[in-house]
Design an enzyme around this catalytic site. Structure first.
Site, PDB file in Angstrom:
ATOM      1  N   ARG A 101      13.811  17.807  -2.250  1.00 30.69           N
ATOM      2  CA  ARG A 101      14.359  17.668  -1.330  1.00 30.69           C
ATOM      3  C   ARG A 101      14.763  18.315  -0.200  1.00 30.69           C
ATOM      4  O   ARG A 101      15.064  19.623  -0.151  1.00 30.69           O
ATOM      5  CB  ARG A 101      16.276  17.389  -1.982  1.00 30.69           C
ATOM      6  CG  ARG A 101      15.577  16.269  -3.239  1.00 30.69           C
ATOM      7  CD  ARG A 101      17.182  16.294  -3.671  1.00 30.69           C
ATOM      8  NE  ARG A 101      18.403  15.948  -3.684  1.00 30.69           N
ATOM      9  CZ  ARG A 101      19.539  16.432  -2.786  1.00 30.69           C
ATOM     10  NH1 ARG A 101      19.763  17.089  -2.773  1.00 30.69           N
ATOM     11  NH2 ARG A 101      20.515  15.652  -2.734  1.00 30.69           N
ATOM     12  N   TYR A 159      21.507  11.893   9.258  1.00 31.24           N
ATOM     13  CA  TYR A 159      21.431  12.858   8.564  1.00 31.24           C
ATOM     14  C   TYR A 159      22.512  12.574   7.922  1.00 31.24           C
ATOM     15  O   TYR A 159      23.942  12.258   6.482  1.00 31.24           O
ATOM     16  CB  TYR A 159      20.383  13.627   7.643  1.00 31.24           C
ATOM     17  CG  TYR A 159      21.316  13.047   5.867  1.00 31.24           C
ATOM     18  CD1 TYR A 159      20.606  12.355   5.063  1.00 31.24           C
ATOM     19  CD2 TYR A 159      21.469  14.736   5.994  1.00 31.24           C
ATOM     20  CE1 TYR A 159      21.240  12.560   3.539  1.00 31.24           C
ATOM     21  CE2 TYR A 159      21.365  14.540   4.196  1.00 31.24           C
ATOM     22  CZ  TYR A 159      21.419  14.097   3.533  1.00 31.24           C
ATOM     23  OH  TYR A 159      21.076  14.310   1.979  1.00 31.24           O
ATOM     24  N   ARG A 207      23.161  26.785   2.649  1.00 24.49           N
ATOM     25  CA  ARG A 207      22.266  27.406   0.849  1.00 24.49           C
ATOM     26  C   ARG A 207      22.193  26.957   0.163  1.00 24.49           C
ATOM     27  O   ARG A 207      21.474  27.556  -0.588  1.00 24.49           O
ATOM     28  CB  ARG A 207      24.181  27.602   1.083  1.00 24.49           C
ATOM     29  CG  ARG A 207      24.503  28.337   0.042  1.00 24.49           C
ATOM     30  CD  ARG A 207      25.856  27.776  -0.849  1.00 24.49           C
ATOM     31  NE  ARG A 207      25.899  26.343  -1.169  1.00 24.49           N
ATOM     32  CZ  ARG A 207      26.670  25.727  -1.384  1.00 24.49           C
ATOM     33  NH1 ARG A 207      27.617  26.210  -1.229  1.00 24.49           N
ATOM     34  NH2 ARG A 207      26.462  23.953  -2.196  1.00 24.49           N
TER      35      ARG A 207
END
Length: 330
Positions: free
Chosen positions: A225, A168, A212
């Site tokens: 997500r 990804y 983060r």
């Protein structure tokens, strides 16, 4: 705006902050007069002021190419990020996005704030793209096509394993590293870097952002997500969202440190990539985000605040990093 309290607490930050502010104003004055180029550089300032500053040190042709490359991929990312777009609508757009950059009439309304403006007025970007040299166009088209296909693949695929995670990140960021290497080479200033090293440059930055942004991504509305790989987080909790709950603080920190350690695997490759660069302005262009990523990971490591709110480098520290390179920015 930085508060007076913050300045008094860290007075050494004041000088670099003022110097960087002046550099930003100088960069804004260099926006080209042509409407389409003016839009592109103005939009660059709106979606990433730090990138808009760093890019100013590059020669005009390479600067223009990277500006358009950034905006094209930012537009592509805006489509991917918009969770309100139905999957059957989103996937064809992602797959065909590389062709839209040749169509001055194409636009698609999505995103919010500056990103919505970028999408609504994308014809300015496509117009500027078609004025670039052919080698630059081919590099941007190739990376956009590959990235769109990769994003489409992961619309309905979760990040289960570390290999999935790397794949990804390759599609959404490693390809950016490869694209930049292609643009550097097309400019005649650099040799073509290997795909492995180019990919690592992007993976290091992307993994830092994914770490983060845990809380922002997990709280995304209407749908979370989730990019942290199950292979890592399932060692500590049953559900990824469980990491944000106070009763899981010890496990959350263990998982966080595991994620940071994984990201640090790419540091050696990133240093090898930068050590091979010949052009000083390209080196600085690459080095600034890498240094900031290292600083961000240092701040995230073993920091429970990442699961409670926003964790980012102090504004003054960011500015000090930028000021180190200011003597070389035109």
């Amino acid at each position: 705006m930085v508060s007076l309290r913050a300045i008094l607490k860290h007075p050494d930050d004041l000088y670099p902050m003022l110097k960087l502010k002046l550099a930003m104003r100088n960069a804004e004055k260099q926006i080209p007069p042509e409407p389409h180029w003016g839009f592109c550089y103005s939009m660059l300032h709106r979606v990433s002021r730090s990138f808009a500053l760093v890019i100013q040190q590059l020669d005009t042709d390479l600067r223009d190419a990277i500006c358009i490359f950034y905006l094209v991929l930012r537009a592509l990312d805006t489509v991917e990020d918009d969770t309100s777009i139905a999957t059957d609508v989103k996937i064809p757009i992602l797959m065909d996005f590389h062709s839209f950059i040749y169509n001055r009439d194409w636009h698609f309304s999505c995103g919010t704030k500056a990103y919505k403006v970028l999408m609504d007025e994308f014809h300015h970007v496509s117009t500027a793209f078609q004025e670039l040299g052919r080698s630059y166009q081919e590099a941007i088209e190739d990376i956009t096509m590959r990235m769109g296909a990769g994003m489409a693949k992961f619309i309905s695929k979760e990040v289960e394993t570390v290999d999935d995670y790397d794949e990804y990140c390759h599609y959404v960021a490693g390809l950016v590293g490869l694209g930049l290497s292609k643009l550097f080479h097309a400019s005649g200033k650099e040799d073509m870097a290997t795909e492995h090293l180019s990919n690592s440059m992007g993976l290091f930055l992307q993994k830092t952002n994914i770490i983060r942004d845990y809380l922002e991504d997990i709280n995304e509305i209407p749908k979370s997500r989730m990019f942290w790989p199950r292979q890592i987080w399932s060692k500590y909790v049953n559900k990824l969202e469980d990491l944000k709950y106070e009763e899981n603080s010890v496990k959350a920190l263990q998982c966080l440190n595991d994620m940071v350690t994984n990201a640090l695997l790419h540091v050696e490759d990133s240093l090898k990539y930068m050590s091979a660069l010949r052009d000083p302005s390209i080196f600085r262009f690459c080095a600034i985000p890498q240094v900031m990523a290292i600083g961000t990971l240092a701040l995230c490591y073993n920091n429970i605040q990442l699961f409670r709110g926003v964790v980012k480098m102090r504004r003054g520290k960011l500015n000090i990093t930028g000021v180190l390179f200011l003597p070389y920015i035109s």
